[in-house]
Design an enzyme around this catalytic site. Structure first.
Site, PDB file in Angstrom:
ATOM      1  N   HIS A  68       0.753   0.641  -9.806  1.00 27.94           N
ATOM      2  CA  HIS A  68      -0.065  -0.630  -9.335  1.00 27.94           C
ATOM      3  C   HIS A  68      -0.815  -1.555  -9.867  1.00 27.94           C
ATOM      4  CE1 HIS A  68      -3.043  -0.213  -5.116  1.00 27.94           C
ATOM      5  NE2 HIS A  68      -2.559  -1.619  -5.589  1.00 27.94           N
ATOM      6  N   GLU A 117      -2.830   8.171  -5.399  1.00 29.84           N
ATOM      7  CA  GLU A 117      -3.014   7.491  -6.518  1.00 29.84           C
ATOM      8  C   GLU A 117      -4.209   7.946  -7.537  1.00 29.84           C
ATOM      9  OE1 GLU A 117      -2.771   3.233  -6.299  1.00 29.84           O
ATOM     10  OE2 GLU A 117      -0.928   3.087  -5.217  1.00 29.84           O
ATOM     11  N   ARG A 138       0.834  -1.162  -0.092  1.00 32.46           N
ATOM     12  CA  ARG A 138       0.153  -0.060  -0.085  1.00 32.46           C
ATOM     13  C   ARG A 138       0.819   1.335   0.090  1.00 32.46           C
ATOM     14  NH1 ARG A 138      -4.824  -0.867  -2.125  1.00 32.46           N
ATOM     15  NH2 ARG A 138      -5.512  -2.978  -1.104  1.00 32.46           N
TER      16      ARG A 138
END
Length: 537
Positions: free
Chosen positions: A285, A267, A238
């Site tokens: 990601h 993000e 994360r």
């Protein structure tokens, strides 16, 4: 003749692209609608008729969205993260929130290993220079993993998979995780150490933790200063667990030899201090970005949606206080517990001040916390106007000051398994109902109601009459129901002593109004007359 109104199938709203297999799992008994979840002006009206909504990461289900969905039963996130779902607001409204916690673990673990290997051998930079027409073999001196110490921060599902895969490279594995037992770590070939020890010993540090207030900024400038010079840092868990500014400074100084990241504090982003550095590997990601992971995430939550729409227990519900994974042996007890809760409230004639759920026999060999939850769901099903779910049942108990307790004992003198719900009313009157799972098909049966032993299927519409035992009562009840065109499917009488108090339990095929119930009670001089419709569960 009254026309029959066709039953409308529940509406399942899909707000983002999901695997085609999702529709197959949902089946034909739901109405599937699609909407762009990023367009609030389209999303909010579309939620009005939805019983379920399936989302990924781009759709925001907050308090406003929940308020626009009065019929919503479940929010299903096809993935792991729930940053875009207001779980607290959903819980307050009794809306179940489910995700797919194991759908991408293999993909995420493989991506973390890929990032580590790419950073150790400087593969992206070497690829870029060769594509640019330059053969710079001497510029890219990598390091072997064999013989190195790899520190894994967090031995959850993904951390364990990464450790297992890296073991094949001949590394020494150390880990920091205060929630795992040393014996379990030893089985994995991992030595548990403190975070400080891990930072000081490791040639590679790889992080697999959830983002919480405690883990945010866990690895900052102070921690990076403790590490071996030239350490490789990997974060595919994360964003925000590693301070990106501090990490960039450590890379520039050479304290960190290479960094590999798939996640970022904000993000989406194209502006991280790490992006301009040559000895970093960065991806947008991609941990869950495999065909297999997306397919598993979609089908997993689709299965959960089907369970939720049927009112059944959902194993992957994140806002259900079930106490952990529910054993397969315990699940048949859920409908029994719900029915006992409903019968308990019906027999009590109102809400009790306290309720204790007692589980005995083979069921008690497992974690049975979920049975307490199921009892509460049944207790409140005829008490409140709102839909009662596994999510909001504890809230109803808390709001109404209902004290709830759970006891269990593997020893059961009478039945292989027995669930008893006992409680006390405001006037001190005790109320008790019990049930068991009978036979190889584990059919739910009532074994005791209000202190009277019975043997009755826990199904259908039930009537209970408590009266002074005497001749003619059974016939009087049958006559009254016959006059009202209510068919009796079964009846049973239990009594304390000959001529003492008796309980008649009657199963009927059609609803019995409160007025008819009161009339029958008057005819037979019943002390109490109660009704419980188990078909409503």
């Amino acid at each position: 003749m009254t026309a029959t109104v066709p039953h409308s199938p529940p509406v399942v709203l899909i707000t983002e692209e999901l695997a085609p297999s999702v529709l197959k799992v949902l089946g034909d008994d739901v109405e599937v609608r699609h909407v762009d979840g990023t367009d609030r002006s389209a999303l909010l009206p579309a939620l009005a008729g939805a019983a379920a909504v399936l989302i990924r990461s781009a759709t925001r289900i907050d308090a406003e969205a929940l308020a626009a969905a009065p019929n919503l039963t479940v929010v299903a996130r096809a993935g792991i993260g729930l940053d875009n779902v207001d779980v607290e607001a959903a819980t307050a409204r009794g809306v179940m929130v489910v995700n797919a916690p194991t759908s991408n673990v293999v993909s995420a673990a493989e991506h973390a290993v890929a990032l580590l290997l790419a950073a150790a051998r400087q593969i992206p930079a070497a690829d870029a220079t060769l594509r640019a027409g330059r053969w710079e073999r001497s510029s890219f001196m990598g390091v072997e993993l064999a013989g190195k110490t790899v520190g894994v921060v967090g031995l959850g599902r993904i951390g364990v998979l990464v450790a297992q895969r890296l073991a094949a490279f001949g590394v020494e594995l150390v880990a920091h995780d205060p929630y795992i037992q040393p014996g379990r770590a030893a089985q994995l070939g991992v030595r548990l150490v403190s975070l400080e020890e891990l930072l000081r010993e490791s040639h590679v540090i790889s992080i697999y933790l959830p983002r919480t207030p405690e883990t945010l900024g866990l690895i900052g400038a102070e921690q990076l200063a403790m590490t071996r010079r030239g350490v490789i840092v990997v974060n595919a868990a994360r964003g925000g667990l590693v301070d990106e500014e501090a990490l960039a400074d450590a890379v520039k100084s050479g304290q960190v030899g290479a960094a590999a990241l798939d996640v970022y504090a904000t993000e989406p982003t194209t502006d991280s201090p790490l992006f301009g550095l040559p000895n970093t590997v960065v991806t947008p990601h991609l941990g869950a970005s495999t065909t297999e992971a997306q397919d598993k995430a979609g089908t997993a939550v689709a299965h959960s949606v089907r369970l939720a729409l049927r009112g059944e227990f959902v194993p992957d519900a994140v806002n259900v206080q079930a106490g952990g994974v529910v054993a397969e042996e315990v699940r048949p007890g859920l409908p029994l517990a719900e029915k006992l809760g409903l019968v308990f409230t019906a027999v009590a004639g109102g809400l009790a001040q306290s309720v204790t759920v007692d589980v005995r026999g083979e069921l008690a060999e497992f974690d049975v916390a979920v049975l307490q939850l199921a009892v509460l769901k049944g207790v409140f099903s005829d008490v409140v106007e709102e839909q009662v779910t596994y999510v909001n049942a504890p809230l109803f108990a808390e709001q109404r000051g209902l004290e709830v307790a759970l006891t269990s004992d593997p020893e059961s003198p009478t039945y292989r398994n027995l669930v008893t719900v006992r409680g006390a009313m405001a006037d001190g009157r005790p109320v008790t109902v019990s049930g068991t799972l009978y036979g190889k098909n584990r059919v739910a049966r009532l074994t005791e109601v209000a202190g009277f032993e019975i043997d009755l299927a826990a199904s259908g519409r039930l009537l209970f009459f408590t009266y002074a035992d005497r001749p003619g009562v059974v016939g009087a009840v049958g006559a009254a129901l016959g006059e009202a065109a209510v068919n009796i499917a079964g009846a049973q009488v239990s009594r304390t002593t000959d001529g003492g108090e008796a309980l008649m339990a009657v199963t009927v095929d059609s609803p019995v109004s409160a007025e008819l119930l009161e009339e029958i009670a008057g005819r037979i001089g019943a002390r109490e007359a109660r009704a419980a419709d188990l078909d409503t569960l």
